[in-house]
Structures are given as C-alpha cells and as structure tokens.
Design an enzyme around this catalytic site. Structure first.
Site, PDB file in Angstrom:
ATOM      1  N   GLU A   1      70.554  71.366  47.936  1.00  9.38           N
ATOM      2  CA  GLU A   1      70.623  72.593  48.151  1.00  9.38           C
ATOM      3  C   GLU A   1      71.211  73.291  47.046  1.00  9.38           C
ATOM      4  OE1 GLU A   1      74.759  71.001  48.555  1.00  9.38           O
ATOM      5  OE2 GLU A   1      72.622  70.222  49.112  1.00  9.38           O
TER       6      GLU A   1
ATOM      7  N   CYS B   1      75.292  63.176  49.360  1.00 11.04           N
ATOM      8  CA  CYS B   1      76.494  63.006  48.666  1.00 11.04           C
ATOM      9  C   CYS B   1      77.384  62.019  49.236  1.00 11.04           C
ATOM     10  CB  CYS B   1      77.277  64.404  48.333  1.00 11.04           C
ATOM     11  SG  CYS B   1      78.391  64.458  46.743  1.00 11.04           S
ATOM     12  N   LEU B   2      78.760  62.479  49.849  1.00 13.78           N
ATOM     13  CA  LEU B   2      79.455  61.603  50.707  1.00 13.78           C
ATOM     14  C   LEU B   2      78.767  60.909  51.884  1.00 13.78           C
ATOM     15  CD1 LEU B   2      82.194  60.592  51.552  1.00 13.78           C
ATOM     16  CD2 LEU B   2      82.565  62.529  52.875  1.00 13.78           C
TER      17      LEU B   2
ATOM     18  N   HIS C   1      72.793  67.008  45.183  1.00  8.75           N
ATOM     19  CA  HIS C   1      72.634  68.150  46.131  1.00  8.75           C
ATOM     20  C   HIS C   1      71.513  68.843  46.202  1.00  8.75           C
ATOM     21  CE1 HIS C   1      76.921  68.453  47.648  1.00  8.75           C
ATOM     22  NE2 HIS C   1      77.179  67.697  46.340  1.00  8.75           N
TER      23      HIS C   1
ATOM     24  N   GLY D   1      86.991  63.039  49.325  1.00 11.81           N
ATOM     25  CA  GLY D   1      87.947  61.809  49.608  1.00 11.81           C
ATOM     26  C   GLY D   1      86.971  60.477  49.022  1.00 11.81           C
TER      27      GLY D   1
ATOM     28  N   GLN E   1      76.976  57.850  50.753  1.00 13.02           N
ATOM     29  CA  GLN E   1      77.694  56.769  50.585  1.00 13.02           C
ATOM     30  C   GLN E   1      78.149  56.220  51.984  1.00 13.02           C
ATOM     31  OE1 GLN E   1      80.830  58.901  48.509  1.00 13.02           O
ATOM     32  NE2 GLN E   1      79.584  59.072  46.529  1.00 13.02           N
TER      33      GLN E   1
ATOM     34  N   TYR F   1      82.808  59.108  43.423  1.00 16.75           N
ATOM     35  CA  TYR F   1      82.204  57.866  43.716  1.00 16.75           C
ATOM     36  C   TYR F   1      80.667  57.523  43.610  1.00 16.75           C
ATOM     37  CZ  TYR F   1      86.872  57.421  45.240  1.00 16.75           C
ATOM     38  OH  TYR F   1      88.537  57.646  45.309  1.00 16.75           O
TER      39      TYR F   1
END
Length: 366
Positions: free
Chosen positions: A333, A246-247, A331, A221, A250, A291
């Site tokens: 991981e 990641c998200l 990432h 999203g 942000q 994004y």
C-alpha cells in the site's frame, strides 16, 4: 527555546532544541531514509514505542493534513530531526508539524546531527535511547526501558469491529495488529467491503463474518512475543485465502514453525528493491520493519520463497505450497513510497473471489 538531549545506551549524547510536547520518553532509536512522507510515518502504528529519526535534512515543509494520516493518532514515542519548517507551503496544510506533535503529546528534538546519529545506529545496530529535558543532566545512569510487545499491540489495535466500504464483490476481514489506513483504501478501490477486527478476535468471531479472505496486518513489537496468536493465524490460513503484510508476514511464518530475528538496523525507507523469484521482476518497495524471517527456518512442506531483498538477500515474501496464502515483508500500500507493488492487493482480491466457498485445507499437511 527549551534545550534537550537524546541519550543513547551506548554512551553518546546528542543535544538539540525541544519541539512538540515537553515530556521525557525512552524507546528504540530507529531511522527512516525517505525524503517525504513524515506524516504517514508518524501515524503508522508499526512505529509505536520507537524514537524515529528522520534523516532527510529538512522536515515539515508541506505541513500536516488530516487526509494523509495512516491512523487516528501519532504512534511514535518521539521524533529526532535536523531542521523543521515552521512556515509550510501546501494547499492542504492544516497545521505545522511541531503543532501536530504538541497536540498528540509527542516530544522531539530538532537541530540534531542526524547524520552522525544514523551512523551510530548502523554501527551499533539496535540502540535504545531516551529524550531528556535540559534540566536533567545526561548521565550513564538512565534506564532505557522498552514497552512490552503485547502492550504495544493493545495500544494500537481497534477495540471493536469496524466496517468500511460498501463494496459487494468481496468481503475481507482485516485482523488488526496495527493496520494502516492505506491498506483499507487499497481494498475499497478493489470494490471490497472491509471488516477490521481486533487482534484478540477468535476464529469463531471471524467465521461468523463469512469473509472471502483475510489479511493479517502490520504492527509493532517483536513477532516471537505474540505466540498466543499463532494457532488462530494458522487456522485462518487453512480456511481462507490470506495475505500477511509486514508483521502479518512474520506471524504467518512463525505459525508454521518458522523463526524470526532482530535485524542490525532494520529496513525503513521508500526505496528498497525486492525480486520476485518466480518472474525475476524487481520492484521498488516501501518498508518499515526491524525483524526478519530466517530463511533456513522455513519448512519447504509449507512455503516457497516468493520475494527476496536485492540488497541483503533477506526474506521479503512467501507463498504457501498448496494454500492461497501469500505474505509480504514490504508494504504494497506504500504511503509513503512507490505504488509499484499495489498489484499484490489486486491478485489477493481476485484469488479470494475465485476460491469463494471452496474447501482449502483438504491437501494440507497438519
């Protein structure tokens, strides 16, 4: 064999042969450049609502193994590929990729000109599309609806807390916006107990768990649609050592007044170089995001730029000026991808242990 089409909002139509479940779906059409790791991609919650184009010429040659899932389900809306192997050769293979798609009710197309499709996505930037069965003639009248970001998060987040690992040296709370299993695996290897909590958890819910540190997970999203969670995230970072992935990266930037924007076609692959601006070291990373945090929007009272993308100069990570808060756009991981950045987890866990019980926010700006 059933025929189908991928119809793009830009007018192009790509024919192919249907694989997986026979249903029609729409979503943002994205591509990943990795040679391997298709199973990890399909089960990555960050791909929820997206039609994923796998650009490597042949997919499925090592089958599907339940041990390699990044979550319990396939989260992609659909799959586009050039060729698929229906006779995989690997000792861990349990079923074929096409069988896995059918079981998960995920549609797809094979024998598609993925090279041309990727070229169009790169040229047109954000492209929405729809998978259409052959019985419906493609036209420009199709609606290309995209799911709401909140619905995507609700779809992939756990509904109640889950405790994993028996480690005693560090207890980490993972706030779940669509976490990957490999994040938990990495923490357990560091002798951590991990409590995964729903994204809707309150600060008081998390405080009762008495964690050493907190991780804000990856997920699908538009991050700016998730404004309701900014106060919680800011409060957590002022109380606990925090890692945003990641998200999560942000969301932490947004919680402190930063801004994000949609990228032209995102970073999705296993060979993205990032530079540590403190050491000068370059690391190859796995990435999956559409994004990016806008560098100019960051308040220097709060954050220093920690990592930067070597290819396009975009923001890849932040370090809070006075709190033990680190964020990474990539990432660490991996899965799929190189494990060069795994040290991020080691450093985070060590920081969480060292700061246990200390007051963190005494010197922080409001």
């Amino acid at each position: 064999m059933t025929k189908g089409f991928l119809v793009l909002e830009t007018g192009e139509t790509f024919p192919g042969d249907w694989i997986g479940y026979e249903c029609e779906v729409s979503g943002e059409v994205v591509f990943n450049t990795s040679m391997t790791g298709y199973q990890e991609m399909l089960t990555d919650p960050s791909y929820a609502g997206q039609i994923l184009t796998l650009s490597y010429p042949i997919i499925g040659n090592y089958g599907v193994s339940s041990d390699s899932h990044e979550s319990n389900d396939l989260h992609v809306a659909g799959v586009i590929l050039s060729d698929i192997c229906e006779t995989p050769s690997h000792f861990q293979s349990e079923i074929t990729l096409s069988e896995s798609l059918k079981q998960a009710a995920v549609p797809g197309l094979k024998n598609v000109d993925t090279r041309t499709l990727v070229t169009i996505i790169r040229k047109q930037q954000t492209v929405r599309g729809k998978l259409i069965l052959e019985k419906i003639v493609p036209s420009y009248g199709h609606k290309f609806s995209l799911p709401n970001s909140h619905k995507l998060i609700e779809q992939v987040s756990v509904k109640k807390s889950i405790v994993l690992g028996a480690g005693s040296s560090c207890h980490v709370v993972l706030v779940d916006f669509g976490y990957k299993k490999s994040i938990v695996d990495a923490l357990i290897k560091q002798d951590c107990k991990v409590t995964i909590v729903p994204h809707s958890s309150s600060f008081e819910d998390i405080e009762k768990l008495n964690p050493y540190g907190v991780i804000i997970s990856n997920g699908p999203g538009d991050p700016e649609d998730l404004e309701r969670y900014f106060p919680l995230i800011k409060r957590l970072t002022r109380r606990y050592p925090t890692l945003g992935i990641c998200l999560g990266h942000q969301l932490i930037a947004l919680a402190y007044g930063g801004k994000t924007k949609k990228m032209s076609f995102g970073h999705r692959g296993a060979n993205h170089p990032i530079k540590d601006l403190f050491t000068g070291k370059v690391t190859i990373t796995s990435q999956n995001h559409g994004y990016v945090v806008i560098k100019e929007s960051l308040n220097p009272k709060y954050f220093q730029l920690l990592f930067q993308n070597v290819n396009d100069g975009s923001v890849e990570g932040l370090k809070h000026v006075s709190l033990p808060v680190i964020t990474v756009q990539f990432h660490p991981e991996a899965h799929p991808g190189p494990s060069d950045a795994h040290y991020i987890f080691t450093d985070f866990v060590e920081t969480a242990r060292m700061t246990r019980g200390k007051q963190l926010c005494a010197t922080v700006h409001p």
